[in-house]
Write a protein that holds these residues in place. Structure first.
Motif, PDB file in Angstrom:
ATOM      1  N   VAL A  60     -16.646  -7.706  22.960  1.00 48.92           N
ATOM      2  CA  VAL A  60     -15.294  -8.192  22.703  1.00 48.92           C
ATOM      3  C   VAL A  60     -15.308  -9.694  22.422  1.00 48.92           C
ATOM      4  CG1 VAL A  60     -12.989  -8.484  23.674  1.00 48.92           C
ATOM      5  CG2 VAL A  60     -14.256  -6.362  24.098  1.00 48.92           C
ATOM      6  N   ILE A  61     -16.033 -10.448  23.240  1.00 47.78           N
ATOM      7  CA  ILE A  61     -16.111 -11.897  23.023  1.00 47.78           C
ATOM      8  C   ILE A  61     -16.892 -12.189  21.747  1.00 47.78           C
ATOM      9  CG2 ILE A  61     -16.837 -14.104  23.989  1.00 47.78           C
ATOM     10  CD1 ILE A  61     -16.569 -12.917  26.758  1.00 47.78           C
ATOM     11  N   ARG A  62     -17.922 -11.421  21.480  1.00 47.91           N
ATOM     12  CA  ARG A  62     -18.666 -11.605  20.224  1.00 47.91           C
ATOM     13  C   ARG A  62     -17.729 -11.467  19.028  1.00 47.91           C
ATOM     14  NH1 ARG A  62     -24.651  -8.869  19.830  1.00 47.91           N
ATOM     15  NH2 ARG A  62     -25.494  -9.443  21.867  1.00 47.91           N
ATOM     16  N   GLU A  63     -16.861 -10.479  19.071  1.00 52.46           N
ATOM     17  CA  GLU A  63     -15.945 -10.249  17.958  1.00 52.46           C
ATOM     18  C   GLU A  63     -14.936 -11.384  17.843  1.00 52.46           C
ATOM     19  OE1 GLU A  63     -14.675  -8.476  14.572  1.00 52.46           O
ATOM     20  OE2 GLU A  63     -16.459  -7.997  15.770  1.00 52.46           O
ATOM     21  N   LYS A  64     -14.511 -11.936  18.968  1.00 55.32           N
ATOM     22  CA  LYS A  64     -13.606 -13.083  18.931  1.00 55.32           C
ATOM     23  C   LYS A  64     -14.275 -14.275  18.253  1.00 55.32           C
ATOM     24  CE  LYS A  64     -10.810 -12.040  23.046  1.00 55.32           C
ATOM     25  NZ  LYS A  64     -10.403 -12.535  24.394  1.00 55.32           N
ATOM     26  N   LEU A  65     -15.554 -14.485  18.547  1.00 56.99           N
ATOM     27  CA  LEU A  65     -16.283 -15.596  17.930  1.00 56.99           C
ATOM     28  C   LEU A  65     -16.506 -15.358  16.442  1.00 56.99           C
ATOM     29  CD1 LEU A  65     -19.045 -16.467  20.552  1.00 56.99           C
ATOM     30  CD2 LEU A  65     -16.883 -17.629  20.145  1.00 56.99           C
ATOM     31  N   ARG A  66     -16.673 -14.113  16.078  1.00 58.48           N
ATOM     32  CA  ARG A  66     -17.000 -13.769  14.698  1.00 58.48           C
ATOM     33  C   ARG A  66     -15.939 -14.253  13.710  1.00 58.48           C
ATOM     34  NH1 ARG A  66     -17.369  -7.747  12.302  1.00 58.48           N
ATOM     35  NH2 ARG A  66     -18.587  -8.155  10.413  1.00 58.48           N
ATOM     36  N   ALA A  67     -14.687 -14.287  14.136  1.00 56.76           N
ATOM     37  CA  ALA A  67     -13.604 -14.695  13.239  1.00 56.76           C
ATOM     38  C   ALA A  67     -13.805 -16.099  12.699  1.00 56.76           C
ATOM     39  CB  ALA A  67     -12.269 -14.593  13.978  1.00 56.76           C
ATOM     40  N   GLU A 177     -14.803 -23.324  20.101  1.00 57.30           N
ATOM     41  CA  GLU A 177     -14.719 -23.943  21.424  1.00 57.30           C
ATOM     42  C   GLU A 177     -13.485 -23.439  22.185  1.00 57.30           C
ATOM     43  OE1 GLU A 177     -16.096 -26.617  23.368  1.00 57.30           O
ATOM     44  OE2 GLU A 177     -17.977 -26.473  22.278  1.00 57.30           O
ATOM     45  N   ARG A 178     -12.400 -23.207  21.454  1.00 58.82           N
ATOM     46  CA  ARG A 178     -11.189 -22.714  22.098  1.00 58.82           C
ATOM     47  C   ARG A 178     -11.434 -21.342  22.731  1.00 58.82           C
ATOM     48  NH1 ARG A 178      -8.040 -22.555  17.873  1.00 58.82           N
ATOM     49  NH2 ARG A 178      -7.624 -24.789  18.012  1.00 58.82           N
ATOM     50  N   VAL A 179     -12.145 -20.487  22.012  1.00 60.29           N
ATOM     51  CA  VAL A 179     -12.474 -19.163  22.557  1.00 60.29           C
ATOM     52  C   VAL A 179     -13.334 -19.307  23.807  1.00 60.29           C
ATOM     53  CG1 VAL A 179     -13.729 -17.006  22.136  1.00 60.29           C
ATOM     54  CG2 VAL A 179     -12.259 -17.963  20.344  1.00 60.29           C
ATOM     55  N   LEU A 180     -14.331 -20.179  23.745  1.00 59.62           N
ATOM     56  CA  LEU A 180     -15.223 -20.365  24.891  1.00 59.62           C
ATOM     57  C   LEU A 180     -14.463 -20.881  26.109  1.00 59.62           C
ATOM     58  CD1 LEU A 180     -18.424 -21.907  23.240  1.00 59.62           C
ATOM     59  CD2 LEU A 180     -17.833 -19.518  23.614  1.00 59.62           C
ATOM     60  N   GLN A 181     -13.488 -21.748  25.881  1.00 58.21           N
ATOM     61  CA  GLN A 181     -12.690 -22.249  26.995  1.00 58.21           C
ATOM     62  C   GLN A 181     -11.791 -21.156  27.559  1.00 58.21           C
ATOM     63  OE1 GLN A 181     -10.757 -26.045  26.041  1.00 58.21           O
ATOM     64  NE2 GLN A 181     -12.462 -26.545  24.690  1.00 58.21           N
ATOM     65  N   GLU A 182     -11.189 -20.369  26.677  1.00 59.90           N
ATOM     66  CA  GLU A 182     -10.323 -19.278  27.127  1.00 59.90           C
ATOM     67  C   GLU A 182     -11.100 -18.248  27.943  1.00 59.90           C
ATOM     68  OE1 GLU A 182      -8.781 -17.842  23.471  1.00 59.90           O
ATOM     69  OE2 GLU A 182      -7.233 -19.409  23.291  1.00 59.90           O
ATOM     70  N   GLU A 183     -12.375 -18.050  27.591  1.00 58.97           N
ATOM     71  CA  GLU A 183     -13.207 -17.068  28.285  1.00 58.97           C
ATOM     72  C   GLU A 183     -13.936 -17.661  29.484  1.00 58.97           C
ATOM     73  OE1 GLU A 183     -13.189 -13.926  27.720  1.00 58.97           O
ATOM     74  OE2 GLU A 183     -11.979 -13.962  25.887  1.00 58.97           O
ATOM     75  N   GLY A 184     -13.720 -18.959  29.746  1.00 58.23           N
ATOM     76  CA  GLY A 184     -14.366 -19.604  30.881  1.00 58.23           C
ATOM     77  C   GLY A 184     -15.845 -19.853  30.695  1.00 58.23           C
ATOM     78  N   LEU A 191     -19.442 -29.522  29.065  1.00 56.18           N
ATOM     79  CA  LEU A 191     -20.367 -28.697  28.296  1.00 56.18           C
ATOM     80  C   LEU A 191     -19.703 -28.302  26.983  1.00 56.18           C
ATOM     81  CD1 LEU A 191     -21.851 -26.247  30.967  1.00 56.18           C
ATOM     82  CD2 LEU A 191     -23.180 -27.844  29.571  1.00 56.18           C
ATOM     83  N   ARG A 192     -20.427 -28.501  25.880  1.00 52.87           N
ATOM     84  CA  ARG A 192     -19.894 -28.135  24.565  1.00 52.87           C
ATOM     85  C   ARG A 192     -20.973 -27.412  23.768  1.00 52.87           C
ATOM     86  NH1 ARG A 192     -17.384 -32.730  21.247  1.00 52.87           N
ATOM     87  NH2 ARG A 192     -16.400 -30.938  20.234  1.00 52.87           N
ATOM     88  N   LEU A 193     -20.539 -26.532  22.914  1.00 54.95           N
ATOM     89  CA  LEU A 193     -21.451 -25.718  22.110  1.00 54.95           C
ATOM     90  C   LEU A 193     -22.113 -26.554  21.020  1.00 54.95           C
ATOM     91  CD1 LEU A 193     -22.400 -22.757  21.428  1.00 54.95           C
ATOM     92  CD2 LEU A 193     -20.484 -22.698  19.819  1.00 54.95           C
ATOM     93  N   VAL A 194     -23.451 -26.421  20.906  1.00 51.20           N
ATOM     94  CA  VAL A 194     -24.162 -27.113  19.823  1.00 51.20           C
ATOM     95  C   VAL A 194     -24.778 -26.148  18.823  1.00 51.20           C
ATOM     96  CG1 VAL A 194     -24.655 -29.235  21.076  1.00 51.20           C
ATOM     97  CG2 VAL A 194     -26.250 -27.321  21.242  1.00 51.20           C
ATOM     98  N   SER A 195     -25.129 -24.949  19.273  1.00 55.01           N
ATOM     99  CA  SER A 195     -25.753 -23.991  18.368  1.00 55.01           C
ATOM    100  C   SER A 195     -25.726 -22.603  18.998  1.00 55.01           C
ATOM    101  CB  SER A 195     -27.205 -24.393  18.066  1.00 55.01           C
ATOM    102  OG  SER A 195     -27.763 -23.557  17.074  1.00 55.01           O
ATOM    103  N   MET A 196     -26.055 -21.612  18.182  1.00 58.71           N
ATOM    104  CA  MET A 196     -26.181 -20.239  18.640  1.00 58.71           C
ATOM    105  C   MET A 196     -27.506 -19.693  18.127  1.00 58.71           C
ATOM    106  SD  MET A 196     -22.463 -18.906  17.286  1.00 58.71           S
ATOM    107  CE  MET A 196     -20.919 -19.708  17.726  1.00 58.71           C
TER     108      MET A 196
END
Length: 221
Positions: A60-67, A177-184, A191-196
């Motif tokens: 579910v979170i993967r799909e949120k990021l995919r957008a 980043e907004r999704v990551l914050q919403e998902e905790g 901490l901030r995202l730099v890569s996947m």
């Protein structure tokens, strides 16, 4: 060491940015634990490990990021394992921060006098040697560069055991980043995202690897 130089080079030849994985094949737990361990053992400046790894298996979170992750349209839904690389911000990397002092005292277990000395040397590095303090972006970028060392080591380790990977920077940072914050997952402040990076097994063979010749990229003085 029982590994030959040719085996190491073959791993580099095998590795490519795999854009789509065989979703029916999952990496065994012990194999992925090995990949993560190579990330954990990776070097960092002063040994301060300014990264955090998040293994994202929730579909579910993967799909949120995919957008908003245009560089992972096929990897997010098909990867066996998907890892987010987070880097610490200036707030979390000041000499007196909880993270730095935890590393010095609890992880490196330095005695008080050595801990004070290392803190002082590190402060000089941030303030004058590299002139990073005062620029949140500069400190975060510095931490992100180190996270990429762990990223490279994990991808090489995966290739050495026949597992494919794909590093991903193709995403819109603010909405992701907004999704990551919403998902905790990340607070956006410390901490901030730099890569996947995605891991799995290829569904097709890649085209031949292309690189500049060694004479073009190396200068001897």
């Amino acid at each position: 060491m029982s590994i030959t130089k040719e085996e190491v080079l073959n791993a580099f030849r095998f590795r490519h940015a795999c854009k789509e994985f065989d979703s029916a094949r999952k990496i065994p737990d012990y194999e992925f634990a090995f990949i993560l361990e190579t990330g954990r053992l990776s070097p960092s400046s002063y040994g301060f490990e300014p990264w955090q790894l998040v293994v994202l298996q929730d579909p579910v979170i993967r799909e949120k990021l995919r957008a908003n992750t245009w560089g992972a349209q096929k990897t997010l839904p098909t990867a066996s394992h998907f890892v987010l690389l987070l880097a610490r911000t200036q707030e979390a990397l000041t000499p007196e921060s909880d993270h730095i002092q935890h590393i010095i005292r609890d992880v490196q277990q330095l005695p008080p006098e050595n801990a004070a000395g290392k803190t002082s040397v590190y402060r000089k590095f941030l303030e004058t040697d590299f002139g990073l303090l005062g620029s949140e972006r500069a400190v975060w970028d510095w931490a992100g560069k180190q996270a990429y060392i762990a990223l490279g080591n994990m991808m090489t380790a995966a290739a050495m055991i026949g597992i494919d990977s794909c590093p991903i920077e193709g995403f819109e940072h603010v909405p992701v980043e907004r999704v990551l914050q919403e998902e905790g997952i990340a607070d956006g402040e410390r901490l901030r995202l730099v890569s996947m990076v995605a891991f799995g097994y290829r569904v097709r063979e890649p085209r031949s690897k292309t690189r500049r010749p060694i004479e073009e990229i190396v200068t001897w003085l």
